[in-house]
Design an enzyme around this catalytic site. Sequence first.
Site, PDB file in Angstrom:
ATOM      1  N   LYS A   1       0.805  -1.223   0.000  1.00 18.41           N
ATOM      2  CA  LYS A   1       0.000   0.000   0.000  1.00 18.41           C
ATOM      3  C   LYS A   1       0.840   1.276   0.000  1.00 18.41           C
ATOM      4  CE  LYS A   1      -4.425  -1.362   0.323  1.00 18.41           C
ATOM      5  NZ  LYS A   1      -5.510  -0.868  -0.554  1.00 18.41           N
TER       6      LYS A   1
ATOM      7  N   SER B   1       1.414  -9.497  -0.714  1.00 19.75           N
ATOM      8  CA  SER B   1       1.050  -8.090  -0.575  1.00 19.75           C
ATOM      9  C   SER B   1       1.382  -7.468   0.775  1.00 19.75           C
ATOM     10  CB  SER B   1      -0.450  -7.901  -0.858  1.00 19.75           C
ATOM     11  OG  SER B   1      -1.221  -8.743  -0.023  1.00 19.75           O
TER      12      SER B   1
END
Length: 336
Positions: free
Chosen positions: A53, A312
């Site tokens: 992110k 991720s």
Amino acid sequence: MTNISFTDISLAHERILHMVQRTPIVQSTLLNTWLGHDIYFKVECLQTTGAFKLRGASNFIAKLAQNNSLPKHIVANSSGNHAQAVAYAAKHFNIPVTIYCTKSISTVKAAATAYYGATLAQFDDRPSADKAVELASKQPGVVWIPPFNHPDIIAGQGTAALEALQQTSDIDAIFVPCGGGGLAAGTLIAAKHIRPNAKVIGVEPLMANDAARSLRAGHIIALDKAPITLADGAATPSVGEHTFKYLKQLDAFYEVDEQQIAYWTQWLQHLLKLHIEPTCAMVMQGVKEYLQNVPKHLSIGNKRQQILVIISGGNISAQSMVAIWQEDHLKYPPSL
């Protein structure tokens, strides 16, 4: 609707080089032996703030700086990795941040977000937090950074795949977790430019399968209540119009149940010796199902597939860890 190109991702990559880590590619020889194919993991769990992110948030703010349009204040709504990413990236430019979230935010993520300098505004539920951030964003000098549904966020997230494809060669398929779809969309755009023959495949939890439902229906469908899943990073109520455009271009999409999410979280943590979130560990169930059907669907015989998996993130609460280890899945090694 703005088209996002590989050039956007390439420019984002240059823009954020000094703000993010170039995370490594790792493998497990044992896993490759068991599955009979080669799996490459792009480990964004080793990214600063512990997740991909940071790439999108950094690109969003760095582009504002590049255009001499930095705001006086930044707001965002998130209870997880996006909150930490925005707080960290904004701190780089000395911009105050307020994160709007629910009171159920994990203590670990709340502490990290506050450590990076953000103020947390906590609410009883997600709709209340979302309404509050929308009102705050209308104040003069305030910019709202969405978690996924924005071209600059998507371009930033796509830099993970850009790097990974520079670090590998001859990739046959790329697997990516899907929450709001920012990472999946960015990965698709990067992959189709660098490795046009590689398939790009999304994976999401069955208990939060708004993307899969939307893809089957041909239009965006929002979940009618907050999903409960171990893969909390993918527990978004719906994808966005910017991300859905690219999700429809994915080569395949898999849904994974909770037991499979726990199974692969345990095994990847064990095999890779890394702290890996359930949200990305679940992708391996999609890899398994894909590899089981490779000869039948692709008519390539027994060719050893080269698979890239985007790991991720690695931010997991103690509560989630307890739930993941309710049953010992390490008694049953992975196989096809």
